[in-house]
Write a protein that holds these residues in place. Structure first.
Motif, PDB file in Angstrom:
ATOM      1  N   ARG A 219     -38.249   0.881  -3.296  1.00 40.88           N
ATOM      2  CA  ARG A 219     -38.657   1.420  -1.996  1.00 40.88           C
ATOM      3  C   ARG A 219     -38.436   0.393  -0.884  1.00 40.88           C
ATOM      4  O   ARG A 219     -38.777   0.638   0.270  1.00 40.88           O
ATOM      5  N   GLY A 220     -37.863  -0.743  -1.245  1.00 42.52           N
ATOM      6  CA  GLY A 220     -37.659  -1.796  -0.265  1.00 42.52           C
ATOM      7  C   GLY A 220     -36.203  -1.992   0.111  1.00 42.52           C
ATOM      8  O   GLY A 220     -35.322  -1.208  -0.249  1.00 42.52           O
ATOM      9  N   HIS A 221     -35.955  -3.063   0.853  1.00 36.96           N
ATOM     10  CA  HIS A 221     -34.595  -3.433   1.230  1.00 36.96           C
ATOM     11  C   HIS A 221     -33.916  -4.150   0.075  1.00 36.96           C
ATOM     12  O   HIS A 221     -34.578  -4.702  -0.808  1.00 36.96           O
ATOM     13  N   THR A 222     -32.593  -4.165   0.096  1.00 33.96           N
ATOM     14  CA  THR A 222     -31.827  -4.984  -0.836  1.00 33.96           C
ATOM     15  C   THR A 222     -30.877  -5.866  -0.029  1.00 33.96           C
ATOM     16  O   THR A 222     -30.694  -5.676   1.175  1.00 33.96           O
ATOM     17  N   ALA A 223     -30.267  -6.821  -0.712  1.00 34.57           N
ATOM     18  CA  ALA A 223     -29.304  -7.716  -0.062  1.00 34.57           C
ATOM     19  C   ALA A 223     -27.864  -7.268  -0.298  1.00 34.57           C
ATOM     20  O   ALA A 223     -26.922  -8.028  -0.064  1.00 34.57           O
ATOM     21  N   ILE A 224     -27.679  -6.028  -0.743  1.00 31.92           N
ATOM     22  CA  ILE A 224     -26.336  -5.501  -0.970  1.00 31.92           C
ATOM     23  C   ILE A 224     -25.552  -5.533   0.348  1.00 31.92           C
ATOM     24  O   ILE A 224     -26.033  -5.038   1.368  1.00 31.92           O
ATOM     25  N   PRO A 225     -24.356  -6.128   0.376  1.00 35.63           N
ATOM     26  CA  PRO A 225     -23.550  -6.093   1.611  1.00 35.63           C
ATOM     27  C   PRO A 225     -23.293  -4.653   2.042  1.00 35.63           C
ATOM     28  O   PRO A 225     -23.181  -3.745   1.215  1.00 35.63           O
ATOM     29  N   ILE A 226     -23.195  -4.449   3.333  1.00 34.61           N
ATOM     30  CA  ILE A 226     -23.043  -3.088   3.857  1.00 34.61           C
ATOM     31  C   ILE A 226     -21.667  -2.906   4.495  1.00 34.61           C
ATOM     32  O   ILE A 226     -21.062  -3.867   4.979  1.00 34.61           O
ATOM     33  N   PRO A 227     -21.149  -1.668   4.502  1.00 39.26           N
ATOM     34  CA  PRO A 227     -19.845  -1.424   5.122  1.00 39.26           C
ATOM     35  C   PRO A 227     -19.940  -1.501   6.647  1.00 39.26           C
ATOM     36  O   PRO A 227     -20.983  -1.219   7.236  1.00 39.26           O
ATOM     37  N   ILE A 228     -18.834  -1.876   7.253  1.00 32.63           N
ATOM     38  CA  ILE A 228     -18.712  -1.822   8.707  1.00 32.63           C
ATOM     39  C   ILE A 228     -17.408  -1.110   9.034  1.00 32.63           C
ATOM     40  O   ILE A 228     -16.377  -1.333   8.380  1.00 32.63           O
TER      41      ILE A 228
END
Length: 379
Positions: free
Chosen positions: A339-348
């Motif tokens: 239910r929290g945030h992760t450090a997975i890189p995100i697309p841009i």
């Protein structure tokens, strides 16, 4: 040794230290909304953009984009764009960021600690994009489905050591050079201290709706609709985000100085909130609504020819994966692992002049710094 390891693993699983419950979600029968295919005429141009629209899908990782893509019959406006890359989101002190630290990185081009809004590691104010570009005569706007004092929108106008300092964040608003702001909500605005409301009203025309006659003639405008308009799509929110995005673009374009441009930040905030709650159908519908706002931005970029649109996220939320689906039926299923945030890189994704500058692996602060450089001409 293997037996000891197995016993330890079972113990960790039993206590919940090693793994969390997987939350499965499903949506079906989604009505396909289509997508917009750009002309690509200005895409990748090396001429500096006059305008920049930064669009932040709060909590949106690759799997979030994919849920909308599959639910919408394997198309989105954002997936029609040709320039894309990766963004790492860690904050200055934590591997996993919060929205305030990441919002500040985008807004100021500098990393800071979690919960910080527009301040550095020593809690000193950092100039944000609207403040920096105002010196060049460039006007700015902010749109969000969150509260106006939410971490991401606040990062573009406030300077406070903690994101929970809502009274202080409201008090920073009349000091901002941003000339258009719209987010939730009128109910919360009415709870603001009378002195702060007076200062805001001395600086801005404040209305509940874009239809208010006072909005059309305002030089500086704050639009604070009721909670229903900035709440969840599944609870009855209409087309607030795409409509307000286009309104903000037209408002800024009409009021920019001759030869100057504008900056606009648009946040789809409820993708993150649905993911925190592990409510899969709401996450998908919020993602699709955000793509409608993206469509408005890309259409304008094609009309204008001098506008860069950058689409990213502050972090990933939920550790979302896709389990099954049928795009022709508007059906997709997914699993949340937290239910929290992760450090997975995100697309841009980027479209317009200098969109190619974002086709790489970069930090969130680098994205902010690039936008500042493109609008000011300073490296």
């Amino acid at each position: 040794m293997k037996r000891i390891t197995a016993v330890l693993l079972l113990a960790l699983l039993a206590t919940g230290v090693y793994a969390q419950e997987i939350v499965h979600g499903k949506i079906e029968g989604v009505k396909h909304q289509g997508s917009y295919t750009p002309t690509y005429k200005s895409d990748g141009s090396k001429k500096a953009p006059l305008n920049v629209i930064l669009m932040i899908g709060d909590g949106t990782g690759l799997a979030h984009w994919a849920t909308g893509y599959f639910a919408n019959g394997e198309e989105l406006t954002v997936t029609n764009l040709r320039h894309l890359g990766w963004v790492t989101t860690k904050s200055a002190k934590e591997f996993t960021t919060d929205s305030a630290a990441s919002g500040t990185a985008y807004a100021c081009g500098q990393k800071t600690y979690n919960y910080a809004v527009g301040v550095d590691l020593e809690k000193n104010p950092i100039l944000n994009i609207p403040e920096i570009v105002s010196e060049k005569g460039i006007v700015s706007g902010i749109v969000s489905t969150d509260e106006l004092t939410g971490a991401t929108p606040a990062s573009f106008f406030a300077h406070q050591p903690g994101r929970g300092m809502r009274d202080e964040i409201w008090a920073d608003l009349p000091l901002s050079p941003a000339i258009f702001l719209s987010a939730g909500s009128w109910e919360n605005y009415e709870k603001v201290a009378a002195k702060t409301r007076e200062a805001i009203q001395n600086s801005y025309t404040v209305v509940k709706s874009l239809d208010d006659p006072a909005a059309s003639d305002a030089s500086r405008l704050v639009v604070l609709p009721p909670h229903i308009e900035t709440g969840y799509i599944v609870d009855g929110r209409t087309d607030f985000l795409p409509v307000t995005t286009r309104y903000a673009i037209d408002f800024l374009k009409a009021r920019k100085n001759r030869g100057k441009g504008f900056f606009l930040m648009v946040e789809g905030a409820r993708i993150d909130k649905a993911s925190h709650l592990n409510v899969f159908d709401s996450e998908v519908l919020e993602l699709l609504d955000f793509d409608k706002a993206i469509t408005e931005a890309i259409k304008f970029a094609d009309e204008d020819g001098h506008t860069l649109v950058v689409i990213c996220a502050d972090h990933e939320t939920g550790g979302l994966s896709i389990a099954d689906g049928n795009p022709s039926e508007g059906r997709v299923e997914g699993n949340f692992v937290t239910r929290g945030h992760t450090a997975i890189p995100i697309p841009i994704f980027a479209y317009g002049p200098h969109s190619q500058d974002f086709s790489c692996v970069q930090g969130n602060e680098e994205v902010g710094a690039k936008i500042i450089s493109l609008l000011t001409g300073k490296k």
